[in-house]
Design a protein around this motif. Structure first.
Motif, mmCIF file in Angstrom:
data_model
loop_
_atom_site.group_PDB
_atom_site.id
_atom_site.type_symbol
_atom_site.label_atom_id
_atom_site.label_comp_id
_atom_site.label_asym_id
_atom_site.label_seq_id
_atom_site.Cartn_x
_atom_site.Cartn_y
_atom_site.Cartn_z
ATOM 1 N N LEU A 1 3.355 5.237 -6.235
ATOM 2 C CA LEU A 1 3.586 4.825 -7.621
ATOM 3 C C LEU A 1 2.352 4.920 -8.509
ATOM 4 O O LEU A 1 2.479 5.169 -9.716
ATOM 5 C CB LEU A 1 4.131 3.399 -7.659
ATOM 6 C CG LEU A 1 5.573 3.225 -7.197
ATOM 7 C CD1 LEU A 1 5.916 1.743 -7.065
ATOM 8 C CD2 LEU A 1 6.546 3.903 -8.159
ATOM 9 N N LEU A 2 1.161 4.717 -7.939
ATOM 10 C CA LEU A 2 -0.031 4.732 -8.782
ATOM 11 C C LEU A 2 -0.243 6.060 -9.513
ATOM 12 O O LEU A 2 -0.606 6.061 -10.691
ATOM 13 C CB LEU A 2 -1.276 4.380 -7.960
ATOM 14 C CG LEU A 2 -1.569 2.878 -7.823
ATOM 15 C CD1 LEU A 2 -2.810 2.649 -6.962
ATOM 16 C CD2 LEU A 2 -1.753 2.229 -9.193
ATOM 17 N N PRO A 3 -0.055 7.224 -8.860
ATOM 18 C CA PRO A 3 -0.206 8.472 -9.619
ATOM 19 C C PRO A 3 0.759 8.547 -10.812
ATOM 20 O O PRO A 3 0.412 9.105 -11.861
ATOM 21 C CB PRO A 3 0.114 9.554 -8.578
ATOM 22 C CG PRO A 3 -0.205 8.909 -7.270
ATOM 23 C CD PRO A 3 0.201 7.476 -7.432
ATOM 24 N N ARG B 1 0.837 -1.205 0.000
ATOM 25 C CA ARG B 1 0.000 0.000 0.000
ATOM 26 C C ARG B 1 0.873 1.255 0.000
ATOM 27 O O ARG B 1 0.565 2.236 -0.693
ATOM 28 C CB ARG B 1 -0.928 -0.024 1.223
ATOM 29 C CG ARG B 1 -2.066 0.956 1.147
ATOM 30 C CD ARG B 1 -3.252 0.547 2.017
ATOM 31 N NE ARG B 1 -2.836 0.122 3.352
ATOM 32 C CZ ARG B 1 -2.970 -1.132 3.791
ATOM 33 N NH1 ARG B 1 -3.487 -2.063 3.012
ATOM 34 N NH2 ARG B 1 -2.589 -1.455 5.012
ATOM 35 N N THR B 2 1.964 1.229 0.750
ATOM 36 C CA THR B 2 2.894 2.366 0.750
ATOM 37 C C THR B 2 3.435 2.625 -0.652
ATOM 38 O O THR B 2 3.481 3.773 -1.120
ATOM 39 C CB THR B 2 4.072 2.095 1.708
ATOM 40 O OG1 THR B 2 3.567 1.984 3.037
ATOM 41 C CG2 THR B 2 5.105 3.206 1.642
ATOM 42 N N ALA B 3 3.845 1.555 -1.329
ATOM 43 C CA ALA B 3 4.372 1.690 -2.688
ATOM 44 C C ALA B 3 3.291 2.185 -3.639
ATOM 45 O O ALA B 3 3.542 3.042 -4.497
ATOM 46 C CB ALA B 3 4.944 0.356 -3.158
ATOM 47 N N ALA B 4 2.071 1.650 -3.489
ATOM 48 C CA ALA B 4 0.979 2.035 -4.385
ATOM 49 C C ALA B 4 0.620 3.507 -4.235
ATOM 50 O O ALA B 4 0.313 4.188 -5.225
ATOM 51 C CB ALA B 4 -0.243 1.166 -4.118
ATOM 52 N N PHE C 1 -5.328 -1.699 -4.750
ATOM 53 C CA PHE C 1 -4.071 -1.558 -4.010
ATOM 54 C C PHE C 1 -4.130 -0.617 -2.809
ATOM 55 O O PHE C 1 -3.259 -0.700 -1.936
ATOM 56 C CB PHE C 1 -2.965 -1.083 -4.961
ATOM 57 C CG PHE C 1 -2.512 -2.118 -5.940
ATOM 58 C CD1 PHE C 1 -1.778 -3.223 -5.519
ATOM 59 C CD2 PHE C 1 -2.831 -2.006 -7.281
ATOM 60 C CE1 PHE C 1 -1.359 -4.190 -6.427
ATOM 61 C CE2 PHE C 1 -2.412 -2.964 -8.199
ATOM 62 C CZ PHE C 1 -1.681 -4.066 -7.763
ATOM 63 N N LEU C 2 -5.107 0.263 -2.745
ATOM 64 C CA LEU C 2 -5.119 1.252 -1.670
ATOM 65 C C LEU C 2 -6.083 0.927 -0.537
ATOM 66 O O LEU C 2 -5.994 1.518 0.542
ATOM 67 C CB LEU C 2 -5.450 2.646 -2.243
ATOM 68 C CG LEU C 2 -4.437 3.197 -3.256
ATOM 69 C CD1 LEU C 2 -4.850 4.606 -3.684
ATOM 70 C CD2 LEU C 2 -3.030 3.205 -2.677
#
Length: 310
Positions: free
Chosen positions: A86-88, A80-83, A107-108
């Motif tokens: 990274l998702l934006p 979740r931290t990575a998402a 993912f969030l």
């Protein structure tokens, strides 16, 4: 003195200076590559509770990766931290942007869906992955692309714990690992290197020619030695199995090693022809010009991605 290793930014800048035509693609992926590299350190503490099995010569000789069968429950927080970061950036690219809401929901939010996806990814369980992609309403190729970026920081933090404090990795000892896929997570390599020449500072008369081949995993960043005369895709070996595709001038060590049997190729960098060692993930993207030539010749990438599928 140790050899100079370039960062993602430095590697991309070097590629852009030599190949200006690639600059738009390099700039599109630069924030993703830089953020993923920074995240590995940020999630290191979050994966500390996960226990990797000890390296086993018996399992390695049977071609079983270190993470095979490993439960990844407890990985939701670092994913979740990575998402979140990274998702934006992923959704600034067109294919993921079309599925932004579904990716964010997957993912969030709280839950174990992301952990199940990573387990399916590293186990090679395609039916499970296809099912989870369908349930999320995301095309499998888009989900795989996003997942590999989001999972990479945690996978790299985990893989780093399997490395000894000094010396080479245990899977490289006595050529115990002979597979073309990663000895830690089981993924196919994104790029290969040929080692620089070896010089013994204690004895000026002792020097090696270098050129030992290493494959580099794009998911967990593990590297492992591999026979130069063997195809990592189909396993065929011999003096006439692997061919080389490179530019006639100014190649700077960049080439494609491709198999005459299965027509699969892997980007390769001969470090003996370069002053500094590039960031391998950025370098894989920076060899797009050779990917395009390979496509015209009917060759297929060992590790498909959005930038090498035409």
């Amino acid at each position: 003195m140790g050899e100079t290793c370039l960062s993602v930014s430095e590697t991309l800048a070097d590629i852009a200076a030599r190949r200006p035509a690639l600059k738009p693609v390099l700039e599109a992926f630069r924030p993703l590559l830089e953020t993923r590299a920074a995240l590995t350190a940020d999630v290191r503490e979050d994966v500390a509770a996960l226990t990797l099995p000890p390296f086993s010569l018996e399992r390695a000789s049977q071609g079983v990766p270190l993470m095979a069968g490993l439960s990844l429950r407890g990985l939701a927080a670092p994913l979740r931290t990575a998402a979140q970061r990274l998702l934006p950036l992923l959704c600034a690219l067109e294919p993921p942007a079309l599925h932004r809401n579904a990716l964010e929901a997957l993912f969030l939010q709280e839950g174990t869906a992301s952990e199940q996806l990573v387990e399916a990814l590293i186990s090679g369980n395609s039916p499970d992955f296809q099912r989870l992609a369908s349930e999320a309403g995301i095309p499998p190729e888009v989900l795989s692309f996003a997942l590999e970026f989001i999972a990479a920081p945690a996978m790299r933090a985990l893989a780093a714990r399997a490395l000894p404090a000094e010396g080479d990795a245990p899977w490289n000892g006595a050529a115990v690992w002979t597979q073309g896929y990663c000895p830690v997570c089981g993924s196919l390599p994104v790029i290969a290197t040929l080692d620089k020449s070896v010089f013994d500072e204690k004895n000026a008369f002792l020097a090696g020619g270098g050129g030992k081949k290493r494959l580099h995993c794009g998911l967990c960043a593990t590297s492992w030695t591999f026979r130069r005369s063997t195809c990592p895709a189909c396993g065929k070996q011999g003096n006439e199995v692997m061919e080389i595709l490179r530019e006639s001038e100014g190649a700077n060590g960049e080439r494609l090693d491709w198999c005459v049997h299965c027509k699969t190729y892997c980007p390769t960098v001969d470090l003996r022809e370069r002053e500094a060692v590039p960031d391998m993930d950025a370098m894989a993207l920076g060899m797009l010009h050779l990917d395009m030539v390979a496509s015209r010749r009917g060759l297929h990438p060992l590790r498909p991605s959005f930038w090498n599928m035409f």
